[in-house]
Design a protein around this motif. Sequence first.
Motif: not given
Length: 93
Positions: A2-3, A8-9, A16-17, A21-22
């Motif tokens: 989703y990001f 994924f890789e 992640k941070n 934060t978002d």
Amino acid sequence: WYFPIASFETFDDAAKNSITTDIKKDFTAAKKAIAQLPSSSRPAVLLSYQYYNKLLKQIEHTPASLLLKKRIRVSDAQKTVLFIHSLVRKSYV
């Protein structure tokens, strides 16, 4: 996946941070909006907010490498405590 900032890789702690934060910014806006909801729906939405906020905190404290391998969840006991607190809070609102 989703990001858009990472695949994924390439997912790592920096990605992640950035994502968490978002999400925290979204949660800040959401919490303000919850107070404006009708009293009939506010408790359920607040409970959902608290659940996902707890999940976010667990994700924040989990290394990205582990997030790729393990499901992170709010335990049944923690869910029960959140639910009981929401019932008690509703009785005083």
